[in-house]
Motif scaffolding. Structure first.
Motif, PDB file in Angstrom:
ATOM      1  N   ALA A   1      33.671  33.036  46.989  1.00 57.70           N
ATOM      2  CA  ALA A   1      33.623  33.243  45.542  1.00 57.70           C
ATOM      3  C   ALA A   1      32.431  34.106  45.148  1.00 57.70           C
ATOM      4  O   ALA A   1      32.562  35.034  44.334  1.00 57.70           O
ATOM      5  CB  ALA A   1      33.560  31.887  44.826  1.00 57.70           C
ATOM      6  N   VAL A   2      31.271  33.829  45.729  1.00 55.39           N
ATOM      7  CA  VAL A   2      30.077  34.623  45.424  1.00 55.39           C
ATOM      8  C   VAL A   2      30.228  36.045  45.958  1.00 55.39           C
ATOM      9  O   VAL A   2      29.834  37.013  45.286  1.00 55.39           O
ATOM     10  CB  VAL A   2      28.821  33.941  46.001  1.00 55.39           C
ATOM     11  N   ALA A   3      30.803  36.185  47.152  1.00 54.91           N
ATOM     12  CA  ALA A   3      31.030  37.525  47.714  1.00 54.91           C
ATOM     13  C   ALA A   3      31.973  38.330  46.822  1.00 54.91           C
ATOM     14  O   ALA A   3      31.751  39.523  46.575  1.00 54.91           O
ATOM     15  CB  ALA A   3      31.598  37.419  49.129  1.00 54.91           C
ATOM     16  N   GLY A   4      33.014  37.664  46.313  1.00 56.53           N
ATOM     17  CA  GLY A   4      33.936  38.349  45.407  1.00 56.53           C
ATOM     18  C   GLY A   4      33.267  38.752  44.105  1.00 56.53           C
ATOM     19  O   GLY A   4      33.473  39.864  43.601  1.00 56.53           O
ATOM     20  N   GLY A   5      32.472  37.833  43.542  1.00 57.93           N
ATOM     21  CA  GLY A   5      31.750  38.160  42.312  1.00 57.93           C
ATOM     22  C   GLY A   5      30.755  39.286  42.507  1.00 57.93           C
ATOM     23  O   GLY A   5      30.613  40.165  41.646  1.00 57.93           O
ATOM     24  N   PHE A   6      30.062  39.279  43.651  1.00 59.17           N
ATOM     25  CA  PHE A   6      29.092  40.336  43.962  1.00 59.17           C
ATOM     26  C   PHE A   6      29.790  41.684  44.100  1.00 59.17           C
ATOM     27  O   PHE A   6      29.301  42.708  43.603  1.00 59.17           O
ATOM     28  CB  PHE A   6      28.353  39.981  45.248  1.00 59.17           C
ATOM     29  N   SER A   7      30.949  41.694  44.752  1.00 60.26           N
ATOM     30  CA  SER A   7      31.709  42.934  44.921  1.00 60.26           C
ATOM     31  C   SER A   7      32.209  43.452  43.579  1.00 60.26           C
ATOM     32  O   SER A   7      32.165  44.660  43.305  1.00 60.26           O
ATOM     33  CB  SER A   7      32.892  42.695  45.868  1.00 60.26           C
ATOM     34  N   PHE A   8      32.697  42.536  42.730  1.00 59.78           N
ATOM     35  CA  PHE A   8      33.187  42.941  41.409  1.00 59.78           C
ATOM     36  C   PHE A   8      32.061  43.482  40.547  1.00 59.78           C
ATOM     37  O   PHE A   8      32.220  44.484  39.845  1.00 59.78           O
ATOM     38  CB  PHE A   8      33.847  41.735  40.728  1.00 59.78           C
ATOM     39  N   TRP A   9      30.898  42.831  40.584  1.00 55.02           N
ATOM     40  CA  TRP A   9      29.759  43.264  39.773  1.00 55.02           C
ATOM     41  C   TRP A   9      29.287  44.659  40.169  1.00 55.02           C
ATOM     42  O   TRP A   9      28.918  45.469  39.329  1.00 55.02           O
ATOM     43  CB  TRP A   9      28.625  42.252  39.917  1.00 55.02           C
TER      44      TRP A   9
ATOM     45  N   GLU B   1      34.818  48.084  51.040  1.00 57.17           N
ATOM     46  CA  GLU B   1      33.519  47.416  50.917  1.00 57.17           C
ATOM     47  C   GLU B   1      33.687  45.962  50.488  1.00 57.17           C
ATOM     48  O   GLU B   1      32.952  45.087  50.943  1.00 57.17           O
ATOM     49  CB  GLU B   1      32.645  48.164  49.896  1.00 57.17           C
ATOM     50  N   THR B   2      34.667  45.691  49.611  1.00 58.58           N
ATOM     51  CA  THR B   2      34.942  44.312  49.192  1.00 58.58           C
ATOM     52  C   THR B   2      35.383  43.469  50.378  1.00 58.58           C
ATOM     53  O   THR B   2      34.949  42.323  50.539  1.00 58.58           O
ATOM     54  CB  THR B   2      36.018  44.300  48.096  1.00 58.58           C
ATOM     55  N   ALA B   3      36.271  44.036  51.216  1.00 60.79           N
ATOM     56  CA  ALA B   3      36.736  43.304  52.401  1.00 60.79           C
ATOM     57  C   ALA B   3      35.581  43.050  53.365  1.00 60.79           C
ATOM     58  O   ALA B   3      35.477  41.961  53.944  1.00 60.79           O
ATOM     59  CB  ALA B   3      37.833  44.112  53.097  1.00 60.79           C
TER      60      ALA B   3
ATOM     61  N   LYS C   1      31.630  39.042  55.570  1.00 62.02           N
ATOM     62  CA  LYS C   1      30.269  38.532  55.732  1.00 62.02           C
ATOM     63  C   LYS C   1      30.119  37.174  55.062  1.00 62.02           C
ATOM     64  O   LYS C   1      29.484  36.263  55.604  1.00 62.02           O
ATOM     65  CB  LYS C   1      29.262  39.523  55.150  1.00 62.02           C
ATOM     66  N   GLY C   2      30.711  37.025  53.865  1.00 62.51           N
ATOM     67  CA  GLY C   2      30.663  35.742  53.178  1.00 62.51           C
ATOM     68  C   GLY C   2      31.376  34.658  53.959  1.00 62.51           C
ATOM     69  O   GLY C   2      30.907  33.513  54.028  1.00 62.51           O
ATOM     70  N   LEU C   3      32.520  35.013  54.569  1.00 60.88           N
ATOM     71  CA  LEU C   3      33.267  34.052  55.372  1.00 60.88           C
ATOM     72  C   LEU C   3      32.458  33.606  56.589  1.00 60.88           C
ATOM     73  O   LEU C   3      32.379  32.404  56.901  1.00 60.88           O
ATOM     74  CB  LEU C   3      34.596  34.670  55.813  1.00 60.88           C
ATOM     75  N   LYS C   4      31.835  34.561  57.272  1.00 62.43           N
ATOM     76  CA  LYS C   4      31.023  34.216  58.450  1.00 62.43           C
ATOM     77  C   LYS C   4      29.846  33.325  58.067  1.00 62.43           C
ATOM     78  O   LYS C   4      29.555  32.332  58.743  1.00 62.43           O
ATOM     79  CB  LYS C   4      30.515  35.496  59.125  1.00 62.43           C
TER      80      LYS C   4
END
Length: 202
Positions: free
Chosen positions: A136-144, A151-153, A158-161
């Motif tokens: 969720a944080v990785a998605g929010g960071f990518s959207f921001w 780059e989002t993937a 990285k967030g998953l790992k």
């Protein structure tokens, strides 16, 4: 009115046993109200250190490039040159340190808050909450930052790992301290049922 206030305080004040149990049941044996600010402070300290080193290095290179065409020729000139360079190094490092520290602090606070929300919503504490919070944080960071799909993937991976690694560490600590972990208890229940069925069949 004073009596009512006292009753309310007594109702919301945990006993020593409840307080001990709250510490025992929390992730890493630290309640969220302490764990989240501690994580934010730690992230800020790490970011400040990294940013200070990187920022001062880049400021030094920038200063050298900007003054390469007019280097001093006297002792006094070199003294003022290095004095000015040190000032730019400190200022550049401080700016970059504050920027990186604030960014890491916000990300870690968001991640730990999301993790706690998933824990409360699911009613259990395990790595799945950590993984969902990290994604969720990785998605929010990518959207921001308006990242591209690639780059989002990459950020999501990285967030998953991170979520898997950090969540697994927390689960190992929980099991070592005797706290129940959601999916471990689920597996144990089903293995127990399978064993009972086999015993009844024999």
């Amino acid at each position: 009115m004073a009596e009512t206030d006292r009753e309310l305080r007594e109702r919301w004040t945990p006993t020593r046993e409840e307080y001990s149990q709250m510490w025992k049941d929390s992730r890493l044996s630290i309640p969220p109200l302490l764990r989240i600010p501690a994580a934010a402070l730690t992230a800020f300290s790490v970011g400040m250190t990294l940013g200070l080193a990187h920022g001062s290095k880049m400021a030094g290179l920038r200063f050298r490039a900007e003054h390469a065409h007019r280097l001093p020729t006297t002792t006094t000139g070199w003294y003022l040159y290095h004095k000015s360079k040190n000032y730019h190094l400190a200022l550049g490092g401080l700016k970059e340190g504050l920027k990186v520290g604030a960014r890491l602090s916000v990300l870690s606070t968001a991640m730990f808050c999301a993790e706690n929300l998933f824990d409360v919503y699911r009613g259990t504490k395990d790595l799945f909450s950590t993984v969902m919070a990290s994604l969720a944080v990785a998605g929010g960071f990518s959207f921001w930052n308006r990242f591209s799909a690639a780059e989002t993937a990459r950020t999501a991976r990285k967030g998953l790992k991170f979520g898997l690694a950090y969540g697994a560490i927390q689960d190992v600590v929980s099991l070592a301290r005797g706290r129940p972990v959601g999916y471990v208890e689920f597996i144990r229940r089903h293995l127990g049922k399978a064993t009972q069925l086999e015993e009844k069949a024999t």
